[in-house]
Scaffold this motif. Sequence first.
Motif, PDB file in Angstrom:
ATOM      1  N   ARG A   1     -23.883 -53.639 -52.805  1.00  0.00           N
ATOM      2  CA  ARG A   1     -23.765 -54.931 -52.134  1.00  0.00           C
ATOM      3  C   ARG A   1     -23.189 -54.772 -50.736  1.00  0.00           C
ATOM      4  NH1 ARG A   1     -27.285 -56.620 -54.055  1.00  0.00           N
ATOM      5  NH2 ARG A   1     -27.452 -56.983 -56.239  1.00  0.00           N
ATOM      6  N   VAL A   2     -23.867 -55.366 -49.775  1.00  0.00           N
ATOM      7  CA  VAL A   2     -23.376 -55.397 -48.401  1.00  0.00           C
ATOM      8  C   VAL A   2     -22.191 -56.343 -48.331  1.00  0.00           C
ATOM      9  CG1 VAL A   2     -23.922 -56.105 -46.039  1.00  0.00           C
ATOM     10  CG2 VAL A   2     -25.616 -54.842 -47.397  1.00  0.00           C
ATOM     11  N   LYS A   3     -21.165 -55.898 -47.616  1.00  0.00           N
ATOM     12  CA  LYS A   3     -19.964 -56.709 -47.417  1.00  0.00           C
ATOM     13  C   LYS A   3     -19.737 -56.863 -45.917  1.00  0.00           C
ATOM     14  CE  LYS A   3     -15.101 -56.992 -48.541  1.00  0.00           C
ATOM     15  NZ  LYS A   3     -13.982 -56.502 -49.300  1.00  0.00           N
ATOM     16  N   GLU A   4     -19.532 -58.100 -45.481  1.00  0.00           N
ATOM     17  CA  GLU A   4     -19.260 -58.360 -44.076  1.00  0.00           C
ATOM     18  C   GLU A   4     -17.774 -58.638 -43.880  1.00  0.00           C
ATOM     19  OE1 GLU A   4     -23.196 -60.044 -42.003  1.00  0.00           O
ATOM     20  OE2 GLU A   4     -22.214 -61.509 -43.299  1.00  0.00           O
ATOM     21  N   PHE A   5     -17.255 -58.138 -42.768  1.00  0.00           N
ATOM     22  CA  PHE A   5     -15.850 -58.318 -42.421  1.00  0.00           C
ATOM     23  C   PHE A   5     -15.748 -59.171 -41.161  1.00  0.00           C
ATOM     24  CE2 PHE A   5     -15.792 -54.542 -45.001  1.00  0.00           C
ATOM     25  CZ  PHE A   5     -14.594 -54.618 -45.694  1.00  0.00           C
ATOM     26  N   SER A   6     -14.622 -59.852 -41.006  1.00  0.00           N
ATOM     27  CA  SER A   6     -14.405 -60.603 -39.771  1.00  0.00           C
ATOM     28  C   SER A   6     -14.061 -59.643 -38.634  1.00  0.00           C
ATOM     29  CB  SER A   6     -13.305 -61.653 -39.952  1.00  0.00           C
ATOM     30  OG  SER A   6     -12.118 -61.040 -40.394  1.00  0.00           O
ATOM     31  N   GLU A   7     -13.435 -58.511 -38.962  1.00  0.00           N
ATOM     32  CA  GLU A   7     -13.098 -57.520 -37.950  1.00  0.00           C
ATOM     33  C   GLU A   7     -14.225 -56.485 -37.813  1.00  0.00           C
ATOM     34  OE1 GLU A   7     -11.569 -58.104 -40.903  1.00  0.00           O
ATOM     35  OE2 GLU A   7     -10.353 -56.412 -41.489  1.00  0.00           O
ATOM     36  N   SER A   8     -14.195 -55.739 -36.743  1.00  0.00           N
ATOM     37  CA  SER A   8     -15.223 -54.749 -36.464  1.00  0.00           C
ATOM     38  C   SER A   8     -15.150 -53.560 -37.422  1.00  0.00           C
ATOM     39  CB  SER A   8     -15.069 -54.230 -35.031  1.00  0.00           C
ATOM     40  OG  SER A   8     -15.956 -53.157 -34.790  1.00  0.00           O
TER      41      SER A   8
END
Length: 160
Positions: A24-31
Amino acid sequence: MSSDLKKSAQKVQQALDAFGFELRVKEFSESTRTSQEAADAIGCTVGQIAKSLIFKGKDSQSPILVIASGANRVNEKAVKAHLGEKLEKADAAFVLEHTGYAIGGIPPVGHATAITTIVDEDLLQYEEIWAAAGTPNSVFRLTPQILVEMTKGAVLEVKK
């Protein structure tokens, strides 16, 4: 969850789904653009980051993907010895053309064209690793064995 992903991250999720693994792809608010930023965001070691680096074969002008441990610099001479061709740096336009992704979020799979792939043997020491997922703030967790299987990459000592 995946329907909320940015377009490039969604494209990576679809490529992962096609392999049949529960990744599963996970997106973060930080880079997560650099190996250090990714490790900090995830809470893992820099060595567990599987960074995708695109080179260009000097003679063939073909893309070559080296998936290196985030802790390592690539020994281009070792890759040359394996491939029989000197490497050149690939510019951003070349990378985008052949992968379909911008530098800073290049995943190990789901590219626009077939790419010869080398996997850093140092990644094999970890139970889990993390790779970019199409954007500068998205990643996915996998095992080194799944990485080698999905990319059909040749495992090589690439550490400089």
